[in-house]
Design a protein around this motif. Structure first.
Motif, short mmCIF file in Angstrom:
data_model
loop_
_atom_site.label_atom_id
_atom_site.label_comp_id
_atom_site.label_asym_id
_atom_site.label_seq_id
_atom_site.Cartn_x
_atom_site.Cartn_y
_atom_site.Cartn_z
N ILE A 146 32.82 -5.86 -18.32
CA ILE A 146 33.54 -6.03 -17.05
C ILE A 146 32.63 -5.64 -15.89
N ALA A 147 31.94 -4.51 -16.03
CA ALA A 147 31.00 -4.07 -14.99
C ALA A 147 29.92 -5.13 -14.76
N LEU A 148 29.41 -5.70 -15.87
CA LEU A 148 28.38 -6.73 -15.76
C LEU A 148 28.89 -7.94 -14.99
N ALA A 171 29.93 -1.26 -8.67
CA ALA A 171 29.64 -1.13 -7.24
C ALA A 171 28.57 -0.07 -6.98
N PHE A 172 28.75 1.12 -7.58
CA PHE A 172 27.81 2.21 -7.34
C PHE A 172 26.44 1.93 -7.95
N LEU A 173 26.42 1.36 -9.13
CA LEU A 173 25.14 1.02 -9.76
C LEU A 173 24.39 0.02 -8.89
N HIS A 174 25.11 -0.98 -8.37
CA HIS A 174 24.51 -1.98 -7.48
C HIS A 174 23.94 -1.31 -6.23
N GLY A 175 24.72 -0.40 -5.65
CA GLY A 175 24.27 0.28 -4.44
C GLY A 175 23.01 1.10 -4.67
N PHE A 176 22.98 1.86 -5.77
CA PHE A 176 21.79 2.66 -6.06
C PHE A 176 20.58 1.78 -6.32
N THR A 190 16.17 -9.21 -5.66
CA THR A 190 16.81 -9.09 -6.98
C THR A 190 17.23 -7.65 -7.19
N CYS A 191 18.16 -7.46 -8.11
CA CYS A 191 18.66 -6.13 -8.40
C CYS A 191 18.56 -5.88 -9.90
N LYS A 192 18.39 -4.64 -10.31
CA LYS A 192 18.11 -4.31 -11.72
C LYS A 192 19.36 -3.92 -12.50
N GLU A 193 20.53 -3.88 -11.85
CA GLU A 193 21.69 -3.35 -12.56
C GLU A 193 22.12 -4.22 -13.74
N SER A 194 21.91 -5.54 -13.64
CA SER A 194 22.29 -6.41 -14.75
C SER A 194 21.48 -6.09 -16.00
N VAL A 195 20.19 -5.80 -15.82
CA VAL A 195 19.33 -5.45 -16.95
C VAL A 195 19.81 -4.15 -17.59
N ILE A 196 20.16 -3.16 -16.77
CA ILE A 196 20.65 -1.88 -17.27
C ILE A 196 21.92 -2.08 -18.08
N LEU A 197 22.87 -2.83 -17.53
CA LEU A 197 24.15 -3.04 -18.21
C LEU A 197 23.99 -3.84 -19.49
N GLN A 198 23.13 -4.88 -19.45
CA GLN A 198 22.91 -5.69 -20.65
C GLN A 198 22.31 -4.85 -21.78
N THR A 199 21.41 -3.94 -21.41
CA THR A 199 20.80 -3.05 -22.41
C THR A 199 21.85 -2.12 -23.02
N LEU A 200 22.73 -1.58 -22.17
CA LEU A 200 23.79 -0.71 -22.66
C LEU A 200 24.74 -1.48 -23.58
N ILE A 201 25.06 -2.72 -23.21
CA ILE A 201 25.95 -3.54 -24.03
C ILE A 201 25.33 -3.81 -25.39
N GLU A 202 24.03 -4.13 -25.39
CA GLU A 202 23.34 -4.41 -26.65
C GLU A 202 23.36 -3.18 -27.56
N ARG A 203 23.14 -2.02 -26.98
CA ARG A 203 23.13 -0.80 -27.78
C ARG A 203 24.52 -0.48 -28.32
N CYS A 204 25.55 -0.74 -27.50
CA CYS A 204 26.92 -0.54 -27.97
C CYS A 204 27.23 -1.47 -29.13
N LEU A 263 41.54 6.39 -10.57
CA LEU A 263 40.30 6.87 -11.17
C LEU A 263 39.25 5.76 -11.16
N PRO A 264 37.97 6.13 -11.05
CA PRO A 264 36.90 5.11 -11.12
C PRO A 264 36.99 4.34 -12.43
N ASP A 265 36.69 3.06 -12.37
CA ASP A 265 36.78 2.20 -13.53
C ASP A 265 35.49 1.37 -13.63
N PRO A 266 35.40 0.41 -14.53
CA PRO A 266 34.16 -0.37 -14.66
C PRO A 266 33.73 -1.08 -13.37
N VAL A 267 34.70 -1.53 -12.56
CA VAL A 267 34.34 -2.20 -11.30
C VAL A 267 33.73 -1.21 -10.32
#
Length: 204
Positions: free
Chosen positions: A159-161, A130-135, A176-190, A122-126
């Motif tokens: 882990i994804a970050l 990968a998919f977030l980076h690709g998009f 540059t890629c924006k996925e780190s910003v997205i993940l950091q925001t999600l982590i902060e909200r969690c 099954l898909p996991d954080p890694v």
């Protein structure tokens, strides 16, 4: 072949990858697999079979990066996951997904995800990383909702970050890629107890 002006195709690369796998020279097999992707040559089912079976038949083995001409994203990510205790089968698939998405083959990676799931992985954080980076590389960062499940907890997001930060090391200079910003925001909200909130992350 190159001297004669011939470009290697999927059959050429697959023969090389398969031959190195059969000889137990897994790092070399991975090198030609990544070279194949960097030259925008799309793997086929036989290519995947060689890589997946060749490496999973040596479970837990750390791939040697020293013998290669240059550092390998596949080897680095694979060794990170093995060190973290991930199962070898899922680790190989995730390494392939990371390399596909890094080389602009996100749609191909999504097709492989279906095969991965049929084989019980099954898909996991890694995978999500990968998919977030690709998009994001394709300029489609607003499609992150289709990639990152709201069910990922704070630890899984971290882990994804970690793997998106690894991917950033392989980006061409100036990109540059924006996925780190997205993940950091999600982590902060969690971390603030807002896991159930309908998250809206701006990709601006």
């Amino acid at each position: 072949m190159k001297y004669c002006g011939l470009e290697p195709n999927v059959v050429t690369y697959t023969i090389l990858v398969g031959s190195f796998c059969k000889e137990g020279k897994l790092a070399e097999a991975v090198f030609y697999f990544e070279l194949m992707l960097s030259n925008k040559c799309i793997p086929n089912d036989v290519t995947y079979n060689y890589v997946v079976n060749g490496i999973t038949n040596s479970p837990g083995e750390i791939l040697d990066n020293q013998s290669l001409e240059k550092k390998s994203l596949f080897v680095e990510s694979y060794n990170m996951m093995i060190s973290d205790g991930l199962a070898p089968g899922a680790t190989v698939y995730n390494s392939i997904l990371l390399c596909l998405c890094q080389n602009g083959m996100t749609r191909i990676a999504l097709q492989l995800k279906d095969r991965m799931m049929k084989n019980g992985h099954l898909p996991d954080p890694v995978s999500c990383a990968a998919f977030l980076h690709g998009f994001c590389l394709e300029g489609k960062s607003k499609e992150w909702r289709n990639v990152i499940s709201h069910d990922l907890n704070e630890q899984e997001l971290k882990i994804a970050l970690k793997f998106t930060e690894l991917l950033s090391l392989w980006l061409p200079c100036g990109i540059t890629c924006k996925e780190s910003v997205i993940l950091q925001t999600l982590i902060e909200r969690c971390s603030h107890g807002n896991q159930k909130e309908d998250l809206e992350v701006s990709a601006k």
